[in-house]
Motif scaffolding. Structure first.
Motif: not given
Length: 92
Positions: A46-54, A65-78
């Motif tokens: 839910x928080x990821x969806x709110x951030x995505x809207x913002x 970035x290099x070596x970073x990870x964006x998985x699960x709810x993070x991908x909604x933001x991406x």
């Protein structure tokens, strides 16, 4: 005149409010938030969806970035970024 936001770690309740406040205070200071850098294994959907809207409203780019990870709810933001950047070594 530009600001970048780093979102590191788990996405938790309250992150959207903090990001909204950072964007507002930056804009009030005459600085444009151009990018949010992501490094998270996920967290609150839910928080990821709110951030995505913002971010969509603010037309902010997203980056993993290099070596970073964006998985699960993070991908909604991406995916909400006006422009999306991912380093070839990033984990999406």
């Amino acid at each position: 005149g530009k600001t970048r936001i780093n979102l590191d770690g788990d996405i938790v309740v309250g992150d959207a409010d903090q990001i909204r406040e950072i964007i507002k205070s930056s804009n009030d200071a005459g600085r444009l938030v151009t990018t949010i850098r992501l490094n998270s294994a996920g967290g609150s959907l839910l928080e990821s969806v709110r951030i995505a809207g913002i971010l969509r409203y603010a037309k902010t780019a997203t980056a993993v970035l290099d070596g970073a990870k964006c998985a699960s709810a993070c991908f909604i933001i991406f995916a909400a970024g006006s422009e999306k950047y991912a380093h070839y070594s990033a984990q999406l």
